[in-house]
Design an enzyme around this catalytic site. Structure first.
Site, PDB file in Angstrom:
ATOM      1  N   GLY A  55       0.833  -1.204   0.000  1.00  0.00           N
ATOM      2  CA  GLY A  55       0.000   0.000   0.000  1.00  0.00           C
ATOM      3  C   GLY A  55       0.859   1.240   0.000  1.00  0.00           C
ATOM      4  O   GLY A  55       2.066   1.166   0.259  1.00  0.00           O
ATOM      5  N   CYS A  82       5.342  -6.254   1.436  1.00  0.00           N
ATOM      6  CA  CYS A  82       5.743  -4.843   1.391  1.00  0.00           C
ATOM      7  C   CYS A  82       5.136  -4.083   2.572  1.00  0.00           C
ATOM      8  O   CYS A  82       5.482  -4.349   3.719  1.00  0.00           O
ATOM      9  CB  CYS A  82       5.349  -4.249   0.037  1.00  0.00           C
ATOM     10  SG  CYS A  82       6.162  -2.684  -0.289  1.00  0.00           S
ATOM     11  N   TYR A  83       4.184  -3.188   2.333  1.00  0.00           N
ATOM     12  CA  TYR A  83       3.543  -2.481   3.455  1.00  0.00           C
ATOM     13  C   TYR A  83       2.951  -3.485   4.447  1.00  0.00           C
ATOM     14  O   TYR A  83       2.998  -3.281   5.664  1.00  0.00           O
ATOM     15  CB  TYR A  83       2.451  -1.547   2.920  1.00  0.00           C
ATOM     16  CG  TYR A  83       1.735  -0.775   4.002  1.00  0.00           C
ATOM     17  CD1 TYR A  83       2.335   0.333   4.597  1.00  0.00           C
ATOM     18  CD2 TYR A  83       0.470  -1.160   4.446  1.00  0.00           C
ATOM     19  CE1 TYR A  83       1.681   1.031   5.614  1.00  0.00           C
ATOM     20  CE2 TYR A  83      -0.192  -0.462   5.445  1.00  0.00           C
ATOM     21  CZ  TYR A  83       0.422   0.631   6.028  1.00  0.00           C
ATOM     22  OH  TYR A  83      -0.221   1.316   7.027  1.00  0.00           O
ATOM     23  N   HIS A 172       7.692  -7.792  -3.879  1.00  0.00           N
ATOM     24  CA  HIS A 172       6.357  -8.200  -4.362  1.00  0.00           C
ATOM     25  C   HIS A 172       6.431  -9.545  -5.096  1.00  0.00           C
ATOM     26  O   HIS A 172       6.801  -9.579  -6.259  1.00  0.00           O
ATOM     27  CB  HIS A 172       5.802  -7.122  -5.298  1.00  0.00           C
ATOM     28  CG  HIS A 172       5.392  -5.883  -4.582  1.00  0.00           C
ATOM     29  ND1 HIS A 172       4.105  -5.672  -4.141  1.00  0.00           N
ATOM     30  CD2 HIS A 172       6.098  -4.800  -4.200  1.00  0.00           C
ATOM     31  CE1 HIS A 172       4.035  -4.507  -3.526  1.00  0.00           C
ATOM     32  NE2 HIS A 172       5.230  -3.957  -3.546  1.00  0.00           N
ATOM     33  N   GLU A 174       3.967 -11.192  -6.123  1.00  0.00           N
ATOM     34  CA  GLU A 174       2.817 -11.348  -7.017  1.00  0.00           C
ATOM     35  C   GLU A 174       3.068 -10.851  -8.440  1.00  0.00           C
ATOM     36  O   GLU A 174       2.296 -11.152  -9.338  1.00  0.00           O
ATOM     37  CB  GLU A 174       1.579 -10.637  -6.421  1.00  0.00           C
ATOM     38  CG  GLU A 174       1.647  -9.116  -6.345  1.00  0.00           C
ATOM     39  CD  GLU A 174       2.340  -8.583  -5.093  1.00  0.00           C
ATOM     40  OE1 GLU A 174       3.270  -9.255  -4.596  1.00  0.00           O
ATOM     41  OE2 GLU A 174       1.995  -7.482  -4.640  1.00  0.00           O
ATOM     42  N   ASP A 230     -18.588 -12.124 -21.844  1.00  0.00           N
ATOM     43  CA  ASP A 230     -19.198 -12.181 -20.521  1.00  0.00           C
ATOM     44  C   ASP A 230     -20.682 -12.556 -20.585  1.00  0.00           C
ATOM     45  O   ASP A 230     -21.124 -13.463 -19.894  1.00  0.00           O
ATOM     46  CB  ASP A 230     -19.026 -10.840 -19.787  1.00  0.00           C
ATOM     47  CG  ASP A 230     -17.579 -10.402 -19.773  1.00  0.00           C
ATOM     48  OD1 ASP A 230     -16.712 -11.286 -19.904  1.00  0.00           O
ATOM     49  OD2 ASP A 230     -17.304  -9.192 -19.651  1.00  0.00           O
ATOM     50  N   LYS A 372     -11.372 -11.780 -15.950  1.00  0.00           N
ATOM     51  CA  LYS A 372     -11.720 -12.033 -17.357  1.00  0.00           C
ATOM     52  C   LYS A 372     -11.201 -13.385 -17.877  1.00  0.00           C
ATOM     53  O   LYS A 372     -11.931 -14.124 -18.529  1.00  0.00           O
ATOM     54  CB  LYS A 372     -11.140 -10.896 -18.203  1.00  0.00           C
ATOM     55  CG  LYS A 372     -11.565 -10.931 -19.651  1.00  0.00           C
ATOM     56  CD  LYS A 372     -12.832 -10.152 -19.833  1.00  0.00           C
ATOM     57  CE  LYS A 372     -13.321 -10.163 -21.249  1.00  0.00           C
ATOM     58  NZ  LYS A 372     -14.556  -9.393 -21.374  1.00  0.00           N
TER      59      LYS A 372
END
Ligand code: XMP
Length: 516
Positions: A55, A82-83, A172, A174, A230, A372
């Site tokens: 963050g 991280c944060y 990070h 991710e 969708d 998606k």
């Protein structure tokens, strides 16, 4: 119920990627904003472990956002990123300080000790690439923690409290720029938290079908079909769940791509046998747009007309108790905004918002937990043909926003032909799947040309193709010149009304993907 991971969001730009990585490893995860979390909400969600996101705040500030202490007191494994790592340190008795040396981008971590997070990818003594983005850093650790990795500017790049199963990483995992990041996360969710990794699309499909049946009972559901991925997936899923209690309405605005209305009707009515109303409203839409050139005006007219027509057809069919929509997870994540205030409207998107209240219907949104690409997987699971599932996005207002200026049937016809040639060449060259969106536009500009021995004075066609991961930012696609030359020749030779073709090399920002 399948194992679940709770991700608490502190406003990082990349929180969504944590959810994606966790799901990719077969574990269901959801993102919740930090200020919505309480001990009760954690119990209700019943996670196997908790991940605290990064963050923009500084953990050293007085009113910095923190996790409720329950996060650390419920016996659940916790990973701070991280944060998220910094607040673990601050909240459990260590110290975080602003650092003189900020680290942004690629950095190297030295693996100093063995850790459950590293199994199968990082060994002690390795130097591993990670992606960092931090100013503050931890300087003293709470009791029970040890350092397991260091980087040049983060003496506590990775920390662990094995007894409590608390872990923190300054980098990070991710993002793809941390090459073993997905494995590190999997080591946490599977190795530390014991998730089984059995969340599959087939299981999700069965679970959703059961949910829809329970929600709908013997009620009637109406679904707006646009031909996009969708709404197609929603329609087929609902049909599998409730059969003929579903009615689909396809409002043909006359501004779709060449042959698309026939494809949609063919697939759903003929192939799937789904009850489908096909309303050809082209005249109505085109009449209303003939003298309108302001883009926002166009969007508003299309949105309002769409709702009118949809409602008319729904009422004619006897109404319904539910409206099904293809809302996706990125649209519903209540992300933490530190910017405050309402954001500027760049374009007013068209959807069927407003209808449920007008017609007194409840909403069914079976895709609201999916990204998606997961919707595409679900579509494949449901047996939808690849040419539907792999479709590039197409905007609700359709060709109307690819025809700057007033709209006529003739212009739509010219544009459809040019667009079809462009897409055919893109598919033939094998570029289709690498492109987020590709389309042609017809500009309200005429230029002089020469064909045969005659002077021409025809319209300019612009070609656009972009790469993107979410449509929020985009780069123009780098075709080779030979490809562009071939498409140009074909369009000018085969489409009467166009005598010049240009390629748009604007990225987003500063441009948007569509021109209007
Ligand atoms: P822009 O042009 O804002 O587009 O960069 C971002 C993405 O959104 C699509 N788009 C729309 N989709 N209704 C939609 O369903 C709309 O009104 C609309 N306007 C833009 C656009 O095609 C791109 O994928």
């Amino acid at each position: 119920m399948a194992d679940r991971i709770l991700i608490i969001d502190f406003g990082s730009q990349v929180t969504q990627l944590i959810a994606r990585r966790v799901r990719e490893s077969g574990v269901y995860s959801e993102i919740h904003p930090f200020n919505s979390i309480t001990e009760e909400s954690i119990r209700a969600f019943d996670p196997k472990a908790i991940i605290l996101s990064g963050g923009p705040s500084s953990a050293t500030e007085e009113d910095a956002p923190m996790a409720p202490m329950a996060v650390y007191e419920m016996g659940l494994p916790v990973l701070g990123i991280c944060y998220g790592q910094q607040i673990i340190v601050e909240q459990l008795g260590g110290k975080v300080h602003p650092s003189d040396h900020k680290e942004f981008g690629r950095a190297m971590v030295d693996v100093t000790e063995d850790c459950a997070l590293f199994h199968g990818c990082w060994d002690v003594g390795d130097r591993e690439q990670v992606w960092m983005s931090h100013g503050d850093r931890a300087e003293s650790l709470p009791d029970g923690f040890r350092v397991v990795g260091v980087s040049e500017n983060a003496p506590f790049a990775a920390i662990a409290n094995d007894d409590k199963k608390f872990y923190g990483v300054q980098f990070h995992p991710e993002v793809v720029h941390t090459p073993h990041g997905a494995k590190l996360l999997e080591n946490f969710t599977h190795g530390v938290a014991g998730c089984s990794g059995d969340w599959t699309m087939a299981a999700f499909k069965d679970q959703e079908i059961a949910k829809i049946r329970a929600q709908v009972g013997d009620g009637k559901v109406i679904c707006g079909l646009s031909g996009g991925v969708d709404s197609s997936v929603v329609a087929v899923l609902l049909h599998e769940a409730i059969g003929d209690q579903l009615l689909c309405v396809f409002v043909d605005t006359g501004m779709m791509r060449k042959d698309e209305p026939e494809e949609v009707v063919g697939l759903f009515r003929d192939h799937y046998n789904i009850p489908l109303i096909h309303r050809d409203a082209a005249d109505l839409f085109i009449d209303k747009l003939e003298d309108v050139s302001d883009p926002e005006q166009k969007r508003k007219i299309i949105g309002a007309t769409f709702i009118d027509v949809f409602e008319e057809e729904a009422s004619k069919a006897g109404g319904a108790d539910f409206l099904a929509q293809g809302t996706l997870y990125p649209d519903v994540i209540e992300s933490v905004s530190f910017l405050g205030g309402p954001s500027v409207t760049i374009k007013s998107h068209h959807n069927v918002g407003g209808l449920p209240e007008r017609m007194n219907m409840d909403l069914i949104e079976p895709l609201r937990e999916l990204f998606k690409d997961e919707v595409r997987d679900l579509g494949r699971e449901l047996g939808l043909p690849n040419r539907f599932v792999g479709r590039q996005p197409f905007p609700g207002p359709g060709l109307a926003i690819r025809l700057p200026g007033g709209i006529t049937r003739e212009k739509i016809d010219i544009l459809q032909k040019a667009d079809a040639i462009y897409l055919e060449e893109i598919r033939t060259a094998g570029h289709y799947d690498a492109i987020w969106q590709a389309f042609a536009l017809l500009l309200p500009v005429q230029t002089v040309g020469v064909m045969g021995d005659a002077r021409t004075y025809d319209f300019v066609c612009a070609l656009r193709a972009v790469t993107s991961t979410d449509g929020m930012t985009a780069d123009f696609f780098h075709f080779d010149m030979e490809f562009l030359g071939r498409v140009t020749n074909r369009i000018i030779n085969e489409v009467r009304g166009i005598n010049r073709v240009v390629y748009d090399t604007t990225s987003k920002p500063p441009g948007t993907i569509e021109w209007e």
